[in-house]
Scaffold this motif. Sequence first.
Motif, PDB file in Angstrom:
ATOM      1  N   UNK A   1       0.615  -1.308   0.042  1.00 16.58           N
ATOM      2  CA  UNK A   1       0.279  -0.018  -0.004  1.00 16.58           C
ATOM      3  C   UNK A   1       0.884   1.106  -0.080  1.00 16.58           C
ATOM      4  N   UNK A   2       1.874   1.037   1.087  1.00 13.05           N
ATOM      5  CA  UNK A   2       2.932   2.511   0.766  1.00 13.05           C
ATOM      6  C   UNK A   2       3.365   2.577  -0.865  1.00 13.05           C
ATOM      7  N   UNK A   3       4.046   1.478  -1.460  1.00 12.17           N
ATOM      8  CA  UNK A   3       4.156   1.761  -2.231  1.00 12.17           C
ATOM      9  C   UNK A   3       3.178   2.451  -4.082  1.00 12.17           C
ATOM     10  N   UNK A   4       1.677   1.696  -3.069  1.00 12.74           N
ATOM     11  CA  UNK A   4       0.555   1.813  -4.100  1.00 12.74           C
ATOM     12  C   UNK A   4       0.628   4.376  -3.972  1.00 12.74           C
ATOM     13  N   UNK A   5       0.352   4.304  -2.856  1.00 12.81           N
ATOM     14  CA  UNK A   5       0.208   5.710  -2.533  1.00 12.81           C
ATOM     15  C   UNK A   5       1.221   7.042  -3.309  1.00 12.81           C
ATOM     16  N   UNK A   6       2.912   5.901  -3.299  1.00 13.03           N
ATOM     17  CA  UNK A   6       4.035   6.852  -3.371  1.00 13.03           C
ATOM     18  C   UNK A   6       3.732   6.711  -5.409  1.00 13.03           C
ATOM     19  N   UNK A   7       3.034   5.984  -6.029  1.00 11.61           N
ATOM     20  CA  UNK A   7       3.007   6.197  -7.119  1.00 11.61           C
ATOM     21  C   UNK A   7       1.107   6.643  -7.718  1.00 11.61           C
ATOM     22  N   UNK A   8       0.074   6.476  -6.563  1.00  7.99           N
ATOM     23  CA  UNK A   8      -0.578   7.470  -7.522  1.00  7.99           C
ATOM     24  C   UNK A   8      -0.814   8.536  -6.511  1.00  7.99           C
ATOM     25  N   UNK A   9      -0.373   9.788  -6.514  1.00  3.18           N
ATOM     26  CA  UNK A   9      -0.403  10.310  -5.291  1.00  3.18           C
ATOM     27  C   UNK A   9      -1.810  11.281  -5.420  1.00  3.18           C
ATOM     28  N   UNK A  10      -2.729  11.298  -6.082  1.00  2.00           N
ATOM     29  CA  UNK A  10      -3.712  11.547  -6.015  1.00  2.00           C
ATOM     30  C   UNK A  10      -4.658  11.050  -5.376  1.00  2.00           C
ATOM     31  N   UNK A  11      -3.690   9.750  -4.387  1.00  2.00           N
ATOM     32  CA  UNK A  11      -5.306   9.519  -3.520  1.00  2.00           C
ATOM     33  C   UNK A  11      -4.755  10.450  -2.739  1.00  2.00           C
ATOM     34  N   UNK A  12      -6.338  10.939  -1.892  1.00  2.00           N
ATOM     35  CA  UNK A  12      -5.931  11.709  -0.843  1.00  2.00           C
ATOM     36  C   UNK A  12      -7.132  11.641   0.031  1.00  2.00           C
ATOM     37  N   UNK A  13      -7.518   9.899   0.786  1.00  2.00           N
ATOM     38  CA  UNK A  13      -8.746   9.778   1.124  1.00  2.00           C
ATOM     39  C   UNK A  13      -8.932   8.552   1.529  1.00  2.00           C
ATOM     40  N   UNK A  14      -8.664   6.732   2.426  1.00  2.00           N
ATOM     41  CA  UNK A  14      -8.658   5.848   2.513  1.00  2.00           C
ATOM     42  C   UNK A  14      -9.528   5.314   3.655  1.00  2.00           C
ATOM     43  N   UNK A  15     -10.365   5.019   2.788  1.00  2.00           N
ATOM     44  CA  UNK A  15     -11.414   4.247   3.755  1.00  2.00           C
ATOM     45  C   UNK A  15     -11.144   3.133   3.937  1.00  2.00           C
ATOM     46  N   UNK A  16     -11.891   2.786   4.974  1.00  2.00           N
ATOM     47  CA  UNK A  16     -11.604   1.508   5.625  1.00  2.00           C
ATOM     48  C   UNK A  16     -13.028   0.902   5.484  1.00  2.00           C
ATOM     49  N   UNK A  17     -13.068  -0.421   4.812  1.00  2.00           N
ATOM     50  CA  UNK A  17     -14.261  -1.148   4.717  1.00  2.00           C
ATOM     51  C   UNK A  17     -14.675  -2.324   5.940  1.00  2.00           C
ATOM     52  N   UNK A  18     -14.379  -1.201   7.242  1.00  2.00           N
ATOM     53  CA  UNK A  18     -14.921  -2.084   8.754  1.00  2.00           C
ATOM     54  C   UNK A  18     -13.286  -2.608   9.726  1.00  2.00           C
ATOM     55  N   UNK A  19     -13.670  -2.280  11.023  1.00  2.00           N
ATOM     56  CA  UNK A  19     -12.794  -1.842  11.659  1.00  2.00           C
ATOM     57  C   UNK A  19     -11.624  -2.997  11.704  1.00  2.00           C
ATOM     58  N   UNK A  20     -11.570  -4.008  11.083  1.00  2.00           N
ATOM     59  CA  UNK A  20     -10.431  -5.126  10.863  1.00  2.00           C
ATOM     60  C   UNK A  20      -9.477  -4.732  10.117  1.00  2.00           C
ATOM     61  N   UNK A  21     -10.175  -3.710   8.674  1.00  2.00           N
ATOM     62  CA  UNK A  21      -8.995  -3.406   7.372  1.00  2.00           C
ATOM     63  C   UNK A  21      -8.285  -2.826   8.231  1.00  2.00           C
ATOM     64  N   UNK A  22      -9.015  -1.493   9.528  1.00  2.00           N
ATOM     65  CA  UNK A  22      -8.441  -0.713   9.758  1.00  2.00           C
ATOM     66  C   UNK A  22      -7.539  -1.053  10.573  1.00  2.00           C
ATOM     67  N   UNK A  23      -7.474  -1.846  12.045  1.00  2.00           N
ATOM     68  CA  UNK A  23      -6.571  -2.141  12.097  1.00  2.00           C
ATOM     69  C   UNK A  23      -5.743  -3.096  11.298  1.00  2.00           C
ATOM     70  N   UNK A  24      -5.615  -3.744  11.040  1.00  4.42           N
ATOM     71  CA  UNK A  24      -4.412  -4.376   9.882  1.00  4.42           C
ATOM     72  C   UNK A  24      -4.007  -3.455   9.695  1.00  4.42           C
ATOM     73  N   UNK A  25      -4.218  -2.423   8.780  1.00  7.37           N
ATOM     74  CA  UNK A  25      -3.518  -0.717   8.347  1.00  7.37           C
ATOM     75  C   UNK A  25      -2.111  -0.406   9.446  1.00  7.37           C
ATOM     76  N   UNK A  26      -3.434  -0.262  10.399  1.00  7.64           N
ATOM     77  CA  UNK A  26      -2.393   0.557  11.148  1.00  7.64           C
ATOM     78  C   UNK A  26      -0.939  -0.285  12.291  1.00  7.64           C
ATOM     79  N   UNK A  27      -1.472  -1.986  12.228  1.00  4.68           N
ATOM     80  CA  UNK A  27      -0.481  -2.586  12.278  1.00  4.68           C
ATOM     81  C   UNK A  27       0.471  -2.691  11.712  1.00  4.68           C
TER      82      UNK A  27
END
Length: 160
Positions: free
Chosen positions: A96-122
């Motif tokens: 995901x970090x690499x995706x954000x580096x190559x797609x600099x137009x992404x300004x908002x990340x939305x997590x489909x549920x708490x598990x996706x969010x907690x895995x991201x933060x991990x």
Amino acid sequence: MLKRSFQPIVSSTTQILILGSLPGDKSLVENEYYAHPQNRFWKVIKYLFNAPEPISYTERIGILLRNNIGFWDVCAEASRPGSMDLAIQNERPNAIAELLETHTSIKHIIFNGQKAYSLYLKHFEKKAGIIYSCLPSTSPANAKSNLEDLIEHWRIIISD
């Protein structure tokens, strides 16, 4: 039971990235994101974008991409019996970090549920300049939210 994510669905104009945790068994069989008939993701999208019925998977993706929305999963692969997010173990994150580096137009990340969010933060640090929102899961396992509640929360993707 090692399971793998699909490739990201993004374009050069993607501004909102929706992140799930890992495709469920039905999605893996169908080779489509959110393929379980009880998952309300596509019902929410069809409502928010006033899409006609029936609509093919390709048309669904087109709606999102035309509206500068992309999606992927936090996990590239993980061990998980069945499709429940709570059973995810030994996950390896997507790039995901690499995706954000190559797609600099992404300004908002939305997590489909708490598990996706907690895995991201991990596995990742939040990046400056990006808004992060955790929304109620569209999964059928989320019995707390009915379709109307989900539509109201997910409306953020059309008002962004």
